[in-house]
Write a protein that holds these residues in place. Structure first.
Motif, PDB file in Angstrom:
ATOM      1  N   GLY A  45      39.849  44.406  78.947  1.00 48.56           N
ATOM      2  CA  GLY A  45      39.197  44.252  77.953  1.00 48.56           C
ATOM      3  C   GLY A  45      39.184  43.237  77.204  1.00 48.56           C
ATOM      4  O   GLY A  45      40.623  42.281  77.923  1.00 48.56           O
ATOM      5  N   SER A  46      39.089  43.302  75.897  1.00 52.91           N
ATOM      6  CA  SER A  46      39.282  41.337  75.514  1.00 52.91           C
ATOM      7  C   SER A  46      39.344  42.125  73.494  1.00 52.91           C
ATOM      8  O   SER A  46      38.784  43.787  73.565  1.00 52.91           O
ATOM      9  N   PHE A  47      39.269  41.642  72.871  1.00 52.00           N
ATOM     10  CA  PHE A  47      39.611  41.677  71.642  1.00 52.00           C
ATOM     11  C   PHE A  47      39.607  40.125  70.867  1.00 52.00           C
ATOM     12  O   PHE A  47      39.362  39.710  71.668  1.00 52.00           O
ATOM     13  N   THR A  48      39.310  40.694  69.545  1.00 52.02           N
ATOM     14  CA  THR A  48      39.087  39.271  68.549  1.00 52.02           C
ATOM     15  C   THR A  48      40.054  39.118  67.687  1.00 52.02           C
ATOM     16  O   THR A  48      39.876  40.647  66.866  1.00 52.02           O
ATOM     17  N   ALA A  49      40.504  38.784  67.531  1.00 54.03           N
ATOM     18  CA  ALA A  49      41.706  38.891  66.039  1.00 54.03           C
ATOM     19  C   ALA A  49      41.228  38.737  64.604  1.00 54.03           C
ATOM     20  O   ALA A  49      39.836  37.611  64.601  1.00 54.03           O
ATOM     21  N   LEU A  50      41.837  39.650  63.407  1.00 54.73           N
ATOM     22  CA  LEU A  50      40.770  39.337  62.401  1.00 54.73           C
ATOM     23  C   LEU A  50      40.828  37.417  61.885  1.00 54.73           C
ATOM     24  O   LEU A  50      42.005  37.515  62.090  1.00 54.73           O
TER      25      LEU A  50
END
Length: 171
Positions: A45-50
């Motif tokens: 998966g991937s995520f993006t930091a705020l």
């Protein structure tokens, strides 16, 4: 009397023998097994930091004098951020002008706006002690979303002791 004691002892010895044989027999008769665990699946998966947008300072004005100094800061949140005052605002100040010494402003500041261009005006009345203790002050603003904050943007104000105009410049 003796026969009653003898019978009780025999009964007790018999029970102990049965327990001992039963526990040895059950442990010895259990089949041995080998256990193994295998996970045949995986995931990626991937995520993006705020990323909290940094406010922009439009202007800064040092007012009053060394006895009753005030700071007026015109600033805006990032365009399209949807940030609001006071929910997304942190204000900081140091009365010695040192940026590393910034402390949260808890009283003495008022923020008005936004105007038609999205600009807020924050005025901070430093007070008598602020001016007497130092001829410089720093003020900073940052955006916040929950516990996340943007980088602070700051200005440094100076009030002359005798004559001249007060100044407010980028820190």
């Amino acid at each position: 009397m003796m026969s009653r004691m003898t019978r009780a002892a025999a009964l007790l010895a018999g029970c102990a023998l049965m327990v001992a044989v039963g526990s040895v027999g059950s442990a010895g008769s259990a089949a041995q097994t080998e256990a193994a665990w295998f996970a045949g699946e995986s995931a990626t998966g991937s995520f993006t930091a705020l990323a909290v947008g940094t406010p922009t300072i439009v202007s800064c004005t040092a007012g009053g004098n060394v006895v009753t100094p005030t700071l007026s800061l015109r600033w805006s949140f990032p365009v399209g951020s949807g940030y609001t005052v006071p929910t997304n605002l942190n204000l900081y100040y140091s009365n010695n002008g040192a940026i590393p010494n910034l402390l949260p402003i808890t009283t003495g500041a008022t923020t008005a706006g936004p105007d038609a261009g999205g600009v807020y005006t924050t005025t901070y009345n430093i007070g008598l002690l602020g001016g007497i203790l130092s001829t410089q002050a720093a003020i900073a603003v940052e955006s916040k979303v929950g516990n996340w904050t943007s980088p602070r943007v700051a200005r440094l104000a100076t009030w002359p002791l005798t004559i001249g105009a007060a100044t407010c410049v980028p820190a």
